[in-house]
Design an enzyme around this catalytic site. Structure first.
Site, mmCIF file in Angstrom:
data_model
loop_
_atom_site.group_PDB
_atom_site.id
_atom_site.type_symbol
_atom_site.label_atom_id
_atom_site.label_comp_id
_atom_site.label_asym_id
_atom_site.label_seq_id
_atom_site.Cartn_x
_atom_site.Cartn_y
_atom_site.Cartn_z
ATOM 1 N N LEU A 100 54.229 -5.035 -16.218
ATOM 2 C CA LEU A 100 53.648 -4.805 -17.539
ATOM 3 C C LEU A 100 54.181 -3.545 -18.207
ATOM 4 O O LEU A 100 54.272 -3.478 -19.439
ATOM 5 C CB LEU A 100 52.118 -4.708 -17.431
ATOM 6 C CG LEU A 100 51.346 -5.997 -17.165
ATOM 7 C CD1 LEU A 100 49.874 -5.678 -16.925
ATOM 8 C CD2 LEU A 100 51.496 -6.973 -18.314
ATOM 9 N N ARG A 149 54.223 -9.233 -9.873
ATOM 10 C CA ARG A 149 54.783 -7.885 -9.754
ATOM 11 C C ARG A 149 55.839 -7.792 -8.661
ATOM 12 O O ARG A 149 56.800 -7.047 -8.794
ATOM 13 C CB ARG A 149 53.664 -6.877 -9.500
ATOM 14 C CG ARG A 149 52.985 -6.414 -10.779
ATOM 15 C CD ARG A 149 51.986 -5.320 -10.514
ATOM 16 N NE ARG A 149 50.797 -5.823 -9.842
ATOM 17 C CZ ARG A 149 49.746 -5.065 -9.536
ATOM 18 N NH1 ARG A 149 49.748 -3.781 -9.819
ATOM 19 N NH2 ARG A 149 48.693 -5.590 -8.934
ATOM 20 N N LYS A 179 40.660 -3.752 -24.024
ATOM 21 C CA LYS A 179 40.837 -5.113 -24.520
ATOM 22 C C LYS A 179 40.902 -5.139 -26.044
ATOM 23 O O LYS A 179 41.650 -5.933 -26.640
ATOM 24 C CB LYS A 179 39.706 -6.021 -24.026
ATOM 25 C CG LYS A 179 39.634 -6.187 -22.522
ATOM 26 C CD LYS A 179 40.931 -6.757 -21.933
ATOM 27 C CE LYS A 179 41.153 -8.205 -22.234
ATOM 28 N NZ LYS A 179 42.307 -8.780 -21.504
ATOM 29 N N ALA A 205 47.804 -11.482 -18.022
ATOM 30 C CA ALA A 205 47.817 -10.294 -17.158
ATOM 31 C C ALA A 205 47.227 -9.087 -17.873
ATOM 32 O O ALA A 205 47.710 -8.671 -18.921
ATOM 33 C CB ALA A 205 49.250 -9.988 -16.723
ATOM 34 N N PRO A 264 37.022 -14.926 -23.752
ATOM 35 C CA PRO A 264 35.975 -15.380 -22.832
ATOM 36 C C PRO A 264 34.904 -14.313 -22.603
ATOM 37 O O PRO A 264 35.161 -13.112 -22.692
ATOM 38 C CB PRO A 264 36.746 -15.649 -21.544
ATOM 39 C CG PRO A 264 37.916 -14.710 -21.609
ATOM 40 C CD PRO A 264 38.293 -14.641 -23.067
#
Length: 354
Positions: A68, A39, A170, A88, A194
């Site tokens: 982002l 960033r 997510k 990220a 994961p």
């Protein structure tokens, strides 16, 4: 099949992250040229450990500033790259506004990275760091969906902005990635999912929910006991290997559950007892569900009674066979993961003996 030319650079978003640190180390060790995004470039002292990794390896590292939420900010880092690793994404339980703190950066960040990929003709494959959180929201999902284990075919359909907002973020981000991928045929998307990531960081003062959890296991916060909360665990170093395999295995495709062990909070603590149990206030008993349900809102504002009701006492099983079969994954023992992690925090002074 996608054969990746390793003489071309690769991009890693979120270069200062917990997962990205080990991934960058492995890429540099393989002699690759890595374009990492951060960033802010101005704080050189904060980034020095990444440059040190490059100095100690045959690979090369170049850092780029990117945001982002800023369209076009990843273009410079992506230029000339054959592979883009998008790691990220925010992971925190301390959230004041789920829409702004979790969903917006996860969703818009994925869009902005993949739009940069669209504008970069050299990119052949994108490896997205998703999560098992995009597969399930709560342990009870296993029972309610009639499953024996969570595998790559399963999608999270129960999270929302007011319940398990991280899981919701997510899920939205990964679905968006697949939607954008399906509009074209030039680049291929491979996704790693994961479970809870544990293990030592590239630097001992890294910040993540994993570091917070292991500190609480050792500093006495959980000495009265832990809930019977089953979960999956994977070593951060194994996750880095999974990213490499997902990028450079020509046959890799689709999603991959990356999880070494079906575990629990108590299993994490028990793995530490033989080496550290005599000096640290590790939890030794499992708390009854009714007590956890009553105390949850007072102990941690992020821990709701709905989460306790839908997770504590319900089994968690992850099916990692596709990762073993197609990516050649070999997972470390839970004891190695936990002891290496805890020893790092002891050595850094982050956890003190009682």
């Amino acid at each position: 099949m996608f054969n990746i030319d390793k003489s071309q650079p690769v991009m890693v978003t979120g270069a200062t992250g917990y997962v990205a640190g080990w991934l960058i180390k492995r890429l540099l060790d393989e002699g690759l040229a890595v374009h990492g995004t951060v960033r802010h470039l101005a704080n050189k002292a904060r980034l020095q450990y990444l440059y040190d990794l490059a100095e100690q390896s045959p690979g090369q590292l170049q850092l780029f500033e990117a945001d982002l939420l800023k369209e076009g900010s990843f273009d410079a880092a992506a230029a000339g790259c054959a592979v883009v690793f998008h790691t990220a994404s925010p992971f925190t339980s301390q959230v004041s506004d789920p829409a702004l703190d979790l969903i917006k950066p996860a969703l818009e960040g994925t869009r902005n990275v993949l739009r940069a990929v669209e504008r970069t003709a050299s990119v052949k494959r994108v490896v997205l760091t998703s999560s098992c959180a995009a597969i399930y929201a709560d342990n009870i999902d296993l029972k309610e969906k009639g499953l024996s284990a969570f595998d790559e075919s399963v999608w999270n359909t129960t999270a929302n902005i007011s319940h398990q907002a991280y899981s919701y973020s997510k899920t939205l981000a990964e679905r968006e990635a697949w939607a954008l991928h399906d509009t074209q045929q030039r680049w291929q998307l491979v996704v790693v999912n994961p479970s809870l990531v544990m293990g030592p960081g590239i630097k001992a003062d890294a910040t993540s929910e994993s570091f917070n959890l292991i500190k609480q296991l050792g500093d006495g916060t959980m000495k009265v006991g832990v809930p019977n909360w089953p979960l999956g665990v994977v070593d951060v170093r194994d996750l880095a290997e999974a990213h490499l395999a997902a990028a450079f295995t020509p046959e890799a495709r689709g999603r991959y559950v990356i999880s070494g062990h079906d575990a629990s909070f108590m299993a994490l603590a028990e793995a530490l007892v033989p080496r550290f149990g005599d000096k640290f206030a590790l939890p030794r008993r499992t708390l009854p569900k009714w007590l956890v349900w009553l105390a949850a809102p007072f102990a941690d504002k992020a821990l709701t009674r709905a989460m306790i009701s839908r997770n504590v006492g319900y089994p968690w099983h992850g099916d990692n066979r596709k990762s073993v079969r197609e990516l050649g994954m070999q997972y470390r023992s839970l004891e190695e993961t936990m002891n290496d992690f805890f020893a790092q925090l002891v050595a850094s002074g982050a956890v003190q003996a009682r």
